[in-house]
Design a protein around this motif. Structure first.
Motif, PDB file in Angstrom:
ATOM      1  N   LEU A   3       0.521   3.343  -3.286  1.00  0.00           N
ATOM      2  CA  LEU A   3      -0.503   3.305  -4.357  1.00  0.00           C
ATOM      3  C   LEU A   3      -1.953   2.956  -4.445  1.00  0.00           C
ATOM      4  CD1 LEU A   3      -0.774   3.382  -7.726  1.00  0.00           C
ATOM      5  CD2 LEU A   3       0.943   2.477  -8.240  1.00  0.00           C
ATOM      6  N   ILE A   4      -1.178   1.276  -3.516  1.00  0.00           N
ATOM      7  CA  ILE A   4      -2.407  -0.012  -3.641  1.00  0.00           C
ATOM      8  C   ILE A   4      -3.533  -0.067  -2.412  1.00  0.00           C
ATOM      9  CG2 ILE A   4      -2.456  -2.677  -2.108  1.00  0.00           C
ATOM     10  CD1 ILE A   4      -0.095  -2.397  -4.986  1.00  0.00           C
ATOM     11  N   THR A   5      -3.388   0.876  -1.972  1.00  0.00           N
ATOM     12  CA  THR A   5      -4.500   1.352  -0.875  1.00  0.00           C
ATOM     13  C   THR A   5      -5.219   2.608  -1.707  1.00  0.00           C
ATOM     14  OG1 THR A   5      -3.185   2.072   1.249  1.00  0.00           O
ATOM     15  CG2 THR A   5      -5.181   3.615   1.405  1.00  0.00           C
ATOM     16  N   ASP A   6      -4.288   3.281  -3.099  1.00  0.00           N
ATOM     17  CA  ASP A   6      -5.586   4.140  -4.239  1.00  0.00           C
ATOM     18  C   ASP A   6      -6.226   2.821  -4.748  1.00  0.00           C
ATOM     19  OD1 ASP A   6      -4.912   6.292  -2.975  1.00  0.00           O
ATOM     20  OD2 ASP A   6      -3.286   6.885  -4.264  1.00  0.00           O
ATOM     21  N   LEU A   7      -6.028   1.611  -5.591  1.00  0.00           N
ATOM     22  CA  LEU A   7      -6.653   0.552  -6.296  1.00  0.00           C
ATOM     23  C   LEU A   7      -7.606   0.000  -4.986  1.00  0.00           C
ATOM     24  CD1 LEU A   7      -3.497  -0.794  -8.339  1.00  0.00           C
ATOM     25  CD2 LEU A   7      -4.992   1.108  -9.136  1.00  0.00           C
ATOM     26  N   ARG A   8      -7.046  -0.298  -3.921  1.00  0.00           N
ATOM     27  CA  ARG A   8      -8.231  -0.510  -3.054  1.00  0.00           C
ATOM     28  C   ARG A   8      -9.812   0.174  -3.356  1.00  0.00           C
ATOM     29  NH1 ARG A   8      -4.020  -2.200   1.158  1.00  0.00           N
ATOM     30  NH2 ARG A   8      -3.170  -4.493   0.452  1.00  0.00           N
ATOM     31  N   ASP A   9      -9.190   1.459  -2.553  1.00  0.00           N
ATOM     32  CA  ASP A   9     -10.591   2.328  -2.710  1.00  0.00           C
ATOM     33  C   ASP A   9     -10.739   2.789  -4.034  1.00  0.00           C
ATOM     34  OD1 ASP A   9      -9.531   2.095   0.402  1.00  0.00           O
ATOM     35  OD2 ASP A   9      -8.887   4.066  -0.073  1.00  0.00           O
ATOM     36  N   ALA A  10     -10.236   2.367  -4.947  1.00  0.00           N
ATOM     37  CA  ALA A  10     -11.060   2.448  -6.305  1.00  0.00           C
ATOM     38  C   ALA A  10     -12.229   2.129  -6.412  1.00  0.00           C
ATOM     39  CB  ALA A  10      -9.594   2.108  -7.530  1.00  0.00           C
ATOM     40  N   GLY A  11     -11.632   0.804  -5.898  1.00  0.00           N
ATOM     41  CA  GLY A  11     -13.303  -0.005  -6.528  1.00  0.00           C
ATOM     42  C   GLY A  11     -13.520  -0.884  -8.070  1.00  0.00           C
ATOM     43  N   ARG A  12     -14.565  -0.624  -8.297  1.00  0.00           N
ATOM     44  CA  ARG A  12     -14.731  -0.385  -9.587  1.00  0.00           C
ATOM     45  C   ARG A  12     -14.474   0.012 -10.952  1.00  0.00           C
ATOM     46  NH1 ARG A  12     -17.165  -5.253 -10.020  1.00  0.00           N
ATOM     47  NH2 ARG A  12     -18.576  -5.635  -8.474  1.00  0.00           N
ATOM     48  N   GLU A  13     -13.744   0.943 -10.748  1.00  0.00           N
ATOM     49  CA  GLU A  13     -13.279   2.186 -11.070  1.00  0.00           C
ATOM     50  C   GLU A  13     -11.921   2.363 -11.248  1.00  0.00           C
ATOM     51  OE1 GLU A  13     -15.439   4.805 -11.813  1.00  0.00           O
ATOM     52  OE2 GLU A  13     -17.377   3.911 -12.266  1.00  0.00           O
ATOM     53  N   PRO A  14     -11.046   1.575 -11.423  1.00  0.00           N
ATOM     54  CA  PRO A  14      -9.408   2.265 -11.295  1.00  0.00           C
ATOM     55  C   PRO A  14      -8.709   2.709 -11.970  1.00  0.00           C
ATOM     56  CG  PRO A  14      -8.996  -0.146 -11.683  1.00  0.00           C
ATOM     57  CD  PRO A  14     -10.787   0.309 -11.790  1.00  0.00           C
ATOM     58  N   PRO A  15      -7.932   3.909 -11.952  1.00  0.00           N
ATOM     59  CA  PRO A  15      -7.995   4.958 -12.959  1.00  0.00           C
ATOM     60  C   PRO A  15      -6.747   4.340 -14.292  1.00  0.00           C
ATOM     61  CG  PRO A  15      -6.764   5.470 -10.667  1.00  0.00           C
ATOM     62  CD  PRO A  15      -7.204   4.017 -10.633  1.00  0.00           C
ATOM     63  N   VAL A  16      -6.975   5.176 -15.305  1.00  0.00           N
ATOM     64  CA  VAL A  16      -6.602   4.767 -16.560  1.00  0.00           C
ATOM     65  C   VAL A  16      -6.436   6.455 -16.942  1.00  0.00           C
ATOM     66  CG1 VAL A  16      -8.475   4.587 -18.328  1.00  0.00           C
ATOM     67  CG2 VAL A  16      -6.519   3.050 -18.039  1.00  0.00           C
ATOM     68  N   PRO A  17      -4.975   6.847 -17.874  1.00  0.00           N
ATOM     69  CA  PRO A  17      -3.680   5.850 -17.625  1.00  0.00           C
ATOM     70  C   PRO A  17      -3.215   5.513 -15.772  1.00  0.00           C
ATOM     71  CG  PRO A  17      -3.512   7.636 -18.769  1.00  0.00           C
ATOM     72  CD  PRO A  17      -5.176   7.429 -18.068  1.00  0.00           C
ATOM     73  N   LEU A  18      -2.138   4.857 -16.072  1.00  0.00           N
ATOM     74  CA  LEU A  18      -1.706   5.025 -14.853  1.00  0.00           C
ATOM     75  C   LEU A  18      -0.423   4.212 -14.817  1.00  0.00           C
ATOM     76  CD1 LEU A  18      -1.893   4.714 -11.606  1.00  0.00           C
ATOM     77  CD2 LEU A  18      -2.815   2.499 -11.704  1.00  0.00           C
ATOM     78  N   VAL A  19       0.895   4.334 -14.086  1.00  0.00           N
ATOM     79  CA  VAL A  19       2.452   4.418 -14.069  1.00  0.00           C
ATOM     80  C   VAL A  19       2.330   2.964 -12.964  1.00  0.00           C
ATOM     81  CG1 VAL A  19       4.300   4.278 -14.370  1.00  0.00           C
ATOM     82  CG2 VAL A  19       2.877   5.058 -15.927  1.00  0.00           C
ATOM     83  N   LEU A  20       2.912   1.563 -13.429  1.00  0.00           N
ATOM     84  CA  LEU A  20       2.796   1.015 -11.626  1.00  0.00           C
ATOM     85  C   LEU A  20       4.810   0.476 -12.119  1.00  0.00           C
ATOM     86  CD1 LEU A  20       0.437  -1.380 -12.474  1.00  0.00           C
ATOM     87  CD2 LEU A  20       0.244  -0.019 -10.392  1.00  0.00           C
ATOM     88  N   PRO A  21       5.592   1.135 -10.781  1.00  0.00           N
ATOM     89  CA  PRO A  21       6.684   0.863 -10.953  1.00  0.00           C
ATOM     90  C   PRO A  21       7.391  -0.920 -10.572  1.00  0.00           C
ATOM     91  CG  PRO A  21       6.177   1.831  -8.799  1.00  0.00           C
ATOM     92  CD  PRO A  21       5.127   1.171  -9.407  1.00  0.00           C
ATOM     93  N   LEU A  22       7.702  -1.673 -11.301  1.00  0.00           N
ATOM     94  CA  LEU A  22       8.279  -3.189 -11.394  1.00  0.00           C
ATOM     95  C   LEU A  22       9.421  -3.236 -11.371  1.00  0.00           C
ATOM     96  CD1 LEU A  22       5.529  -4.560 -14.168  1.00  0.00           C
ATOM     97  CD2 LEU A  22       5.148  -3.781 -11.682  1.00  0.00           C
ATOM     98  N   ALA A  23       9.999  -4.253 -10.884  1.00  0.00           N
ATOM     99  CA  ALA A  23      11.218  -4.859 -10.978  1.00  0.00           C
ATOM    100  C   ALA A  23      12.194  -4.599 -12.496  1.00  0.00           C
ATOM    101  CB  ALA A  23      11.369  -5.806  -9.719  1.00  0.00           C
ATOM    102  N   GLU A  24      11.187  -4.732 -13.427  1.00  0.00           N
ATOM    103  CA  GLU A  24      10.788  -5.428 -14.872  1.00  0.00           C
ATOM    104  C   GLU A  24      10.918  -4.131 -15.983  1.00  0.00           C
ATOM    105  OE1 GLU A  24      10.187  -8.945 -13.564  1.00  0.00           O
ATOM    106  OE2 GLU A  24       8.939  -7.368 -13.277  1.00  0.00           O
TER     107      GLU A  24
END
Length: 473
Positions: A3-24
C-alpha cells in the motif's frame, strides 16, 4: 506491491476512498488535506465512527520523520501549549509510519482568517489583533523554552476561541521549562515577522507588546530588524526558486522543445491557453502589436487573462537572445518578486518558453488582467493638475516600497503604471532589476525617477510636485 508503494507512486493524486489498516482500527480516508508527493500525506479519516486527522509518512526515513513529529507534539503537551491531542501512532506495512490525532471540526488556520480580513494594511485593527494573538502564543512558547522553526500563520489553528499550535515536526525544545535567551527569541521572531510585507516592519515594537506580556525579555530591536531582513531575503530566494520547479505551488513541465511553469491552482483553468497561446491571440483585438512583443487578452473560465508573446524579430535578434533566459522568464520572476514584497502588479499565472534543447526561442507570459487606467490619463497629460489625496498617497507609497526593496523598473513611463482600486499597479516588468549593489540601485533609480517626471512638461505643477517628493537616489 505494498500500500505504501502504491501511495508513493500515486504522486499528487492518491486514491479516495481508501481504507488503511491502523492499530486503532481501519481508517477510511474521507479527503486528502495535504499532499507532498512521495513524502507525506495528511488526511481527514474516520476511525471507529469518529473523525480523526491522519498524517502518513511514506518516504525513506519515515520512522525518523514520524518520531520527530511525535516528539514535537509531546513537547508542546508537556509544556502546556494547546495542540490537537495525539491519539495513536504506528507502522504501516511497506515502510510507512503514521500519527493519528484529534480532528478539530470547523477549525481555521490563522492564515485562513488573515486572508479573509477585508484589509490587511499595516495598522488595521483586525490585522493587528490577529497577529497579536499569534505573538502572544509565541511568547508563551518562548517562555517555556520551545520554538516553532517553521513559524507562519498556517501553523496556528483557531478552534472555539482557542489557539492551537500544529506541525510538531518543526517544534524544538531548546530549553524545556526555561525561557529562551534574547538571541534565540529574536532569531525565531524574525522568522515570523519576515512572513509579513516589509511595510509591517515599522510596527514590530507595537506588535511585540502582547509577546512581551507572556515572555518579558530585553530584546534588541536593531538586531531583530537585521535578522528579519536576512530571513526575508532567504525566503524570497527560496520562493523564486520554487516558481521554476515542480512543487506544491507550481506545476513545471520541461521537455526538449518547451519549458512551462504555471501556478498550480490555475492549471486547469488555463489548460487550453497553455496548449496553444497563439491561437488565443488570433482574432483578438490586441493591446500591443510591436516588433518585440505582441499583447492581447483571452478569456479563461469567465475571467480575462493577458497573454504577452515575446517575439524574435530575426536571426540577428535570436543570436542576442537564445543563450539567456527569455524576457518572459525574467518578467515571471520579477512579478513574483513584487507580489512577495507586497508591491502591486497583475498576478503572474504562467510562463512558457519555446526551446530547442538549451536554446531559447519565442516565449509567452500569462498574467491576470488589470482593467485600470494608466497614470498618464489618470493624472492628465498636461501636468496642470496635482494628484488627489488618495492617488498621491498610493503613488508615494509605491515609490517608497521600490526604494526600500532596491528595485528599479527600467521603463518607468506613466503608461506602465495603472490606477486600479485605489492602488498604483506596475506592469511591463521586462527590464526590472532587484539590486544587491547600492551604487547600482542609485544609478538605475535616478534614471527611473527622471523618466517618470519626464512624462509631463518640465516646470508643470505635477512635474514640480514629483521632483519635490519622489525619493532621491
Amino acid at each position: 506491491m505494498s500500500l505504501i508503494t502504491d501511495l508513493r507512486d500515486a504522486g499528487r493524486e492518491p486514491p479516495v476512498p481508501l481504507v488503511l489498516p491502523l492499530a486503532e482500527g481501519e481508517a477510511r480516508v474521507l479527503r486528502w488535506l495535504r499532499i507532498l508527493p512521495g513524502k507525506r500525506l495528511v488526511a481527514q479519516v474516520e476511525v471507529a465512527g469518529l473523525v480523526r486527522l491522519l498524517k502518513l509518512f511514506i518516504a525513506a526515513g519515515a520512522e525518523r520523520h514520524c518520531a520527530r513529529e511525535a516528539s514535537g507534539l509531546r513537547a508542546l503537551q508537556t509544556q502546556g501549549i494547546a495542540t490537537p491531542e495525539l491519539i495513536g501512532e504506528g507502522e504501516i506495512e511497506g515502510g510507512g509510519r503514521y500519527l493519528l490525532s484529534a480532528y478539530l471540526t470547523g477549525a481555521e488556520t490563522l492564515q485562513q482568517r488573515w486572508e479573509s480580513l477585508p484589509a490587511r494594511q499595516p495598522g488595521d485593527a483586525d490585522a493587528l489583533n490577529l497577529l497579536g494573538q499569534a505573538l502572544s502564543l509565541i511568547g508563551t512558547m518562548h517562555h517555556r523554552g520551545l520554538v516553532q522553526t517553521d513559524l507562519h500563520l498556517g501553523n496556528f489553528l483557531y478552534h472555539e476561541a482557542q489557539l492551537y499550535v500544529i506541525d510538531g515536526d518543526a517544534v524544538e525544545a531548546l530549553s524545556p521549562g526555561t525561557p529562551l535567551t534574547p538571541a534565540q527569541a529574536e532569531g525565531n521572531l524574525a522568522i515570523f515577522f519576515a512572513q509579513l510585507d516589509p511595510e509591517w516592519d515599522e510596527l514590530c515594537e507595537l506588535l511585540l507588546i502582547g509577546y512581551l506580556q507572556h515572555n518579558p525579555l530585553a530584546l534588541n530591536p536593531d538586531r531583530l530588524a537585521a535578522q528579519i531582513k536576512r530571513v526575508r531575503q532567504r525566503r524570497l530566494d527560496d520562493f523564486l526558486g520554487k516558481t521554476l520547479r515542480d512543487c506544491t505551488q507550481f506545476s513545471v513541465k520541461h521537455s526538449w522543445t518547451r519549458f512551462a511553469a504555471v501556478v498550480r491552482t490555475e492549471y486547469q483553468r488555463l489548460a487550453s491557453l497553455l496548449a496553444a497561446p497563439d491561437d488565443a491571440l488570433a482574432g483578438q483585438t490586441l493591446l500591443k502589436d510591436g516588433g518585440s512583443s505582441t499583447v492581447g487578452c483571452a478569456v479563461a473560465d469567465g475571467k480575462s487573462v493577458v497573454i504577452k508573446r515575446y517575439n524574435i524579430k530575426g536571426f540577428g535578434h535570436w543570436l542576442t537572445r537564445f543563450w539567456r533566459p527569455s524576457r518572459a522568464w525574467h518578467s515571471w520572476l520579477a512579478a513574483h518578486r513584487l507580489q512577495f514584497l507586497g508591491i502591486p502588479t497583475p498576478a503572474p499565472l504562467a510562463m512558457i518558453e519555446q526551446r530547442f534543447g538549451p536554446l531559447r526561442r519565442r516565449a509567452w507570459l500569462l498574467t491576470e488582467y488589470c482593467p485600470g487606467v494608466d497614470l498618464l490619463h489618470h493624472l492628465g497629460k498636461d501636468g496642470l493638475q496635482l494628484p488627489d489625496e488618495h492617488t498621491a498617497k498610493a503613488l508615494l507609497h509605491l515609490f517608497a516600497q521600490l526604494a526600500q526593496a532596491r528595485i528599479s523598473h527600467g521603463d518607468f513611463k506613466a503608461t506602465n503604471l495603472l490606477w486600479h482600486q485605489g492602488r498604483v499597479v506596475l506592469i511591463d516588468l521586462d527590464a526590472m532589476q532587484a539590486h544587491r549593489s547600492e551604487s547600482g540601485w542609485r544609478r538605475c533609480w535616478q534614471k527611473d525617477r527622471q523618466r517618470f517626471i519626464r512624462n509631463w512638461p518640465a516646470s508643470s505643477p505635477l512635474a514640480v510636485w514629483l521632483e519635490e517628493r519622489m525619493p532621491e537616489a
